[in-house]
Design a protein around this motif. Structure first.
Motif, mmCIF file in Angstrom:
data_model
loop_
_atom_site.group_PDB
_atom_site.id
_atom_site.type_symbol
_atom_site.label_atom_id
_atom_site.label_comp_id
_atom_site.label_asym_id
_atom_site.label_seq_id
_atom_site.Cartn_x
_atom_site.Cartn_y
_atom_site.Cartn_z
ATOM 1 N N THR A 1 0.837 -1.191 0.000
ATOM 2 C CA THR A 1 0.000 0.000 0.000
ATOM 3 C C THR A 1 0.877 1.248 0.000
ATOM 4 O OG1 THR A 1 -1.903 -1.016 1.093
ATOM 5 C CG2 THR A 1 -1.669 1.350 1.326
ATOM 6 N N LEU A 2 0.538 2.180 -0.873
ATOM 7 C CA LEU A 2 1.236 3.458 -0.946
ATOM 8 C C LEU A 2 0.417 4.504 -0.200
ATOM 9 C CD1 LEU A 2 3.500 5.296 -2.069
ATOM 10 C CD2 LEU A 2 2.068 5.603 -4.121
ATOM 11 N N LEU A 3 1.007 5.092 0.840
ATOM 12 C CA LEU A 3 0.356 6.123 1.639
ATOM 13 C C LEU A 3 1.095 7.436 1.434
ATOM 14 C CD1 LEU A 3 0.144 4.053 4.956
ATOM 15 C CD2 LEU A 3 -1.593 4.218 3.177
ATOM 16 N N GLN A 4 0.329 8.493 1.058
ATOM 17 C CA GLN A 4 0.914 9.812 0.857
ATOM 18 C C GLN A 4 0.016 10.866 1.484
ATOM 19 O OE1 GLN A 4 2.839 10.393 -3.222
ATOM 20 N NE2 GLN A 4 1.276 8.870 -3.718
ATOM 21 N N PRO B 1 -5.443 9.659 -1.548
ATOM 22 C CA PRO B 1 -6.023 8.362 -1.152
ATOM 23 C C PRO B 1 -4.957 7.270 -1.169
ATOM 24 C CG PRO B 1 -6.651 8.919 -3.407
ATOM 25 C CD PRO B 1 -5.989 10.144 -2.834
ATOM 26 N N ASP B 2 -5.181 6.245 -0.360
ATOM 27 C CA ASP B 2 -4.262 5.111 -0.339
ATOM 28 C C ASP B 2 -4.377 4.339 -1.645
ATOM 29 O OD1 ASP B 2 -3.902 5.996 2.201
ATOM 30 O OD2 ASP B 2 -4.863 4.279 3.189
ATOM 31 N N HIS B 3 -3.256 3.784 -2.088
ATOM 32 C CA HIS B 3 -3.234 2.980 -3.312
ATOM 33 C C HIS B 3 -2.636 1.616 -3.022
ATOM 34 C CE1 HIS B 3 -4.296 6.337 -5.981
ATOM 35 N NE2 HIS B 3 -3.448 7.074 -5.288
ATOM 36 N N ASP B 4 -3.342 0.551 -3.416
ATOM 37 C CA ASP B 4 -2.791 -0.789 -3.326
ATOM 38 C C ASP B 4 -2.049 -1.099 -4.627
ATOM 39 O OD1 ASP B 4 -3.774 -1.186 -0.810
ATOM 40 O OD2 ASP B 4 -5.560 -2.259 -1.466
ATOM 41 N N ILE B 5 -0.823 -1.592 -4.507
ATOM 42 C CA ILE B 5 0.044 -1.797 -5.657
ATOM 43 C C ILE B 5 0.498 -3.254 -5.694
ATOM 44 C CG2 ILE B 5 2.260 -1.135 -6.704
ATOM 45 C CD1 ILE B 5 1.924 1.580 -5.275
ATOM 46 N N TRP B 6 0.458 -3.844 -6.881
ATOM 47 C CA TRP B 6 0.928 -5.212 -7.071
ATOM 48 C C TRP B 6 2.450 -5.203 -6.982
ATOM 49 C CZ3 TRP B 6 -0.891 -10.008 -7.151
ATOM 50 C CH2 TRP B 6 -0.165 -11.012 -7.774
ATOM 51 N N LEU B 7 2.997 -5.815 -5.930
ATOM 52 C CA LEU B 7 4.437 -5.770 -5.700
ATOM 53 C C LEU B 7 4.904 -7.109 -5.126
ATOM 54 C CD1 LEU B 7 6.329 -3.378 -6.263
ATOM 55 C CD2 LEU B 7 6.315 -2.872 -3.835
#
Length: 327
Positions: A265-268, A272-278
């Motif tokens: 999850t990318l939090l800035q 809004p929070d973004h879920d990223i395929w990693l």
């Protein structure tokens, strides 16, 4: 098609390859390199599978040389070379030569593969398991333009990085670095967006057996010119490797935190929070990426030679404090 050649020689293997080619079972034209894989007896198939998949992007000849013991001690002590040639559907877009060396025959790796190399084509050497003491000076390393090791497969991953720094030669690379590509790309994309503020703090945390954690911290510290803290934490969500990164700047904290084995999850601030395929990268993905370039990876050289030496000692097992860790 699979052709077995028990108790054979390099000359007989070469003749068999020519015969197979003349009969139309395989075409050598279009092969762009020779990949030489050095592994232990009984550990060949995973590496061959990765090479076959990568060959669809990089048509090549794959030579797998394995030594050790897989039979009765008396048999394994006798000098002998067994071979197997795989072409067509059993070799992806490559042709695979598997060499199983026993006894004194196993001591001359360079001699075993030299007569099987594609003429006028680059050579890449890959050790998926235990790496040689000095890759560039090993029998296979001396004939290769690129040399691939895997710190994560060594008994002391962090110690191996230090050893790699001491013995580094242009052309060396390691899958611990290749596994960082997605993380580095994502972090670079975030910092390429406003607000364009200087980073004042860096924290990287990962599992104790993750050499990639140290390399990511060293890379960020070099690129951003800010001391990086790196923490060793218990693996979460069934995934070893890097667990998260925190970058601090005036506008707030950027966090890229693992929340599952494949998702981060990318939090800035103010977004809004973004879920990223990693996910953790597969052997096939790492190998295919390394085969895209046959010149030395200068950035990896800088990180391994200088970045690691500037890192402070890691702290261990902190209590998670990020929002993502609570998910």
């Amino acid at each position: 098609m699979i052709v077995d050649l028990p108790d054979t020689t390099t000359s007989k293997i070469s003749k068999a390859l020519v015969k197979i080619r003349e009969e139309g079972g395989a075409v050598a034209l279009g092969r762009v390199l020779t990949l030489v894989i050095s592994t232990k007896l009984g550990h060949e198939e995973e590496a061959i599978e990765a090479a076959n998949d990568a060959s669809r992007e990089h048509p090549m000849r794959v030579i797998v040389i394995s030594a050790g013991t897989d039979g009765p001690p008396a048999t394994d002590d006798e000098p002998r070379l067994d071979a197997q040639i795989r072409v067509g559907g059993d070799a992806g877009a490559s042709e695979v030569v598997v060499l199983k060396a026993y006894g004194d025959t196993a001591s001359d790796e360079e001699g075993l593969v030299t007569g099987l190399l594609l003429p006028d084509a680059p050579v890449v050497a890959w050790w998926p398991d235990e790496a040689p003491a000095i890759a560039s000076q090993s029998p296979l390393g001396r004939i290769a333009q690129r040399r691939i090791t895997d710190a994560a497969a060594q008994s002391d991953p962090r110690g191996f990085l230090d050893h790699l720094a001491e013995t580094y030669a242009p052309g060396d690379t390691d899958f611990a670095w290749t596994r960082l590509t997605l993380w580095r790309a994502q972090l670079a994309a975030v910092l390429d967006q406003p607000p364009y503020e200087a980073i004042t703090g860096i924290e990287v945390h990962g599992s104790p057996d993750s050499p990639s954690t140290f390399l990511l911290a060293a890379w960020l510290q070099m690129q951003l010119d800010v001391p990086a803290k790196h923490e060793l934490v218990s693996p979460a969500y069934g995934s070893t490797g890097i667990q998260g990164v925190r970058l601090t700047r005036a506008a707030g904290v950027i966090e890229l935190e693992r929340i599952s084995a494949t998702i981060s999850t990318l939090l800035q601030p103010n977004q809004p929070d973004h879920d990223i395929w990693l996910p953790r990268r597969s052997l096939r993905d790492c190998l295919a990426e390394e085969l895209r370039r046959l010149d030395p990876d200068d950035l990896f050289g800088e990180v391994i030679l200088h970045g690691l030496a500037d890192l402070d000692a890691p702290s261990r097992f902190p209590t998670p404090t990020t929002k993502a860790a609570d998910k």
